[in-house]
Design a protein around this motif. Structure first.
Motif, mmCIF file in Angstrom:
data_model
loop_
_atom_site.group_PDB
_atom_site.id
_atom_site.type_symbol
_atom_site.label_atom_id
_atom_site.label_comp_id
_atom_site.label_asym_id
_atom_site.label_seq_id
_atom_site.Cartn_x
_atom_site.Cartn_y
_atom_site.Cartn_z
ATOM 1 N N ILE A 95 2.036 14.221 -10.037
ATOM 2 C CA ILE A 95 2.793 15.395 -9.918
ATOM 3 C C ILE A 95 3.176 15.262 -11.291
ATOM 4 O O ILE A 95 2.792 16.378 -11.860
ATOM 5 C CB ILE A 95 3.537 14.859 -8.368
ATOM 6 C CG1 ILE A 95 3.223 15.542 -7.704
ATOM 7 C CG2 ILE A 95 5.039 16.119 -9.218
ATOM 8 C CD1 ILE A 95 4.038 15.061 -6.236
ATOM 9 N N TRP A 96 4.028 13.938 -11.787
ATOM 10 C CA TRP A 96 4.681 14.436 -13.713
ATOM 11 C C TRP A 96 3.772 14.669 -13.700
ATOM 12 O O TRP A 96 4.038 14.930 -14.872
ATOM 13 C CB TRP A 96 5.221 12.666 -12.657
ATOM 14 C CG TRP A 96 5.993 12.682 -14.706
ATOM 15 C CD1 TRP A 96 6.966 12.569 -14.983
ATOM 16 C CD2 TRP A 96 5.204 11.990 -16.064
ATOM 17 N NE1 TRP A 96 7.282 12.581 -16.738
ATOM 18 C CE2 TRP A 96 5.884 12.028 -16.834
ATOM 19 C CE3 TRP A 96 4.110 11.595 -16.625
ATOM 20 C CZ2 TRP A 96 5.505 11.950 -18.038
ATOM 21 C CZ3 TRP A 96 3.409 10.955 -17.567
ATOM 22 C CH2 TRP A 96 4.315 11.221 -18.623
ATOM 23 N N ALA A 145 0.912 -1.163 -0.065
ATOM 24 C CA ALA A 145 0.286 -0.085 0.359
ATOM 25 C C ALA A 145 1.263 1.779 -0.616
ATOM 26 O O ALA A 145 0.304 2.651 -0.608
ATOM 27 C CB ALA A 145 -0.957 -0.048 1.318
ATOM 28 N N LEU A 146 1.669 0.845 0.949
ATOM 29 C CA LEU A 146 2.626 2.523 0.579
ATOM 30 C C LEU A 146 3.329 2.465 -0.851
ATOM 31 O O LEU A 146 3.559 3.818 -1.114
ATOM 32 C CB LEU A 146 3.969 2.168 1.595
ATOM 33 C CG LEU A 146 3.434 2.498 3.618
ATOM 34 C CD1 LEU A 146 3.953 2.411 4.351
ATOM 35 C CD2 LEU A 146 2.491 3.715 3.804
ATOM 36 N N LEU A 147 3.881 1.540 -1.268
ATOM 37 C CA LEU A 147 4.324 2.184 -2.265
ATOM 38 C C LEU A 147 3.244 1.875 -3.882
ATOM 39 O O LEU A 147 4.328 2.971 -4.439
ATOM 40 C CB LEU A 147 5.274 0.281 -3.295
ATOM 41 C CG LEU A 147 6.768 -0.349 -2.550
ATOM 42 C CD1 LEU A 147 6.991 -1.460 -2.643
ATOM 43 C CD2 LEU A 147 7.335 1.045 -2.395
ATOM 44 N N THR A 148 2.138 1.708 -3.706
ATOM 45 C CA THR A 148 1.069 1.716 -4.340
ATOM 46 C C THR A 148 1.166 3.779 -4.525
ATOM 47 O O THR A 148 1.016 4.245 -5.247
ATOM 48 C CB THR A 148 -0.250 1.591 -4.401
ATOM 49 O OG1 THR A 148 0.184 -0.212 -4.837
ATOM 50 C CG2 THR A 148 -0.829 1.845 -5.410
ATOM 51 N N LEU A 149 1.118 3.846 -2.924
ATOM 52 C CA LEU A 149 0.828 5.494 -2.580
ATOM 53 C C LEU A 149 1.937 6.236 -3.307
ATOM 54 O O LEU A 149 1.569 7.545 -3.786
ATOM 55 C CB LEU A 149 0.658 5.621 -0.466
ATOM 56 C CG LEU A 149 0.527 7.085 -1.048
ATOM 57 C CD1 LEU A 149 -0.953 7.411 -1.129
ATOM 58 C CD2 LEU A 149 0.339 7.503 0.796
ATOM 59 N N VAL A 150 3.219 5.857 -2.735
ATOM 60 C CA VAL A 150 4.583 6.735 -4.033
ATOM 61 C C VAL A 150 3.892 6.943 -4.959
ATOM 62 O O VAL A 150 4.482 7.709 -5.520
ATOM 63 C CB VAL A 150 5.588 6.175 -3.197
ATOM 64 C CG1 VAL A 150 7.081 6.551 -3.495
ATOM 65 C CG2 VAL A 150 5.342 6.355 -1.282
ATOM 66 N N GLY A 151 3.963 5.402 -5.346
ATOM 67 C CA GLY A 151 4.214 6.114 -7.056
ATOM 68 C C GLY A 151 2.685 5.954 -7.454
ATOM 69 O O GLY A 151 2.818 7.231 -8.614
ATOM 70 N N THR A 152 1.875 6.433 -6.994
ATOM 71 C CA THR A 152 0.727 6.825 -7.561
ATOM 72 C C THR A 152 0.833 8.702 -7.352
ATOM 73 O O THR A 152 0.563 8.969 -8.079
ATOM 74 C CB THR A 152 -0.741 7.095 -6.298
ATOM 75 O OG1 THR A 152 -0.883 5.177 -6.739
ATOM 76 C CG2 THR A 152 -2.289 7.451 -6.911
#
Length: 117
Positions: A34-35, A22-29
């Motif tokens: 932003i990009w 979930a943390l990795l998904t949040l960071v990726g999203t």
């Protein structure tokens, strides 16, 4: 109550995997969002510059026309662009000089004629 790694050791491996996922998904999203916003804004600025440049070229073609009516319309557009400070949205120095010169010239000519009467 336990803290640090001792508390995590009590968690089942599946729960830890879910939290990490979930943390990795949040960071990726967040990164993708932003990009996307940065890219969208850059595309918007590029489209706006192209549109303003197209207006400046059209105005210059009208001013340079042999037809007196078209030339006068071009000068009025130059004055309007100068008054609206559209030249500040153009990145090309030649277009900036063109709009400023023709617009200021038309503004000065209008002011002189306004004081004649």
């Amino acid at each position: 109550m336990t803290g640090g790694t001792e508390g995590l050791a009590a968690w089942p491996p599946a729960a830890i995997a879910i939290v990490v996922g979930a943390l990795l998904t949040l960071v990726g999203t967040g990164t993708a969002t932003i990009w996307s916003l940065v890219r969208w804004r850059r595309d918007q600025r590029s489209a706006e510059r192209a549109h303003v440049w197209q207006q400046a070229v059209w105005m210059a073609e009208m001013v340079a026309s042999d037809d007196v009516g078209k030339s006068e319309i071009g000068r009025m557009v130059a004055r309007a662009m100068y008054d609206m400070q559209i030249d500040g949205r153009i990145d090309d120095p030649g277009a900036i000089v063109l709009v400023r010169t023709l617009g200021k010239e038309e503004r000065d000519a209008t002011d002189v004629h306004a004081h004649d009467g």
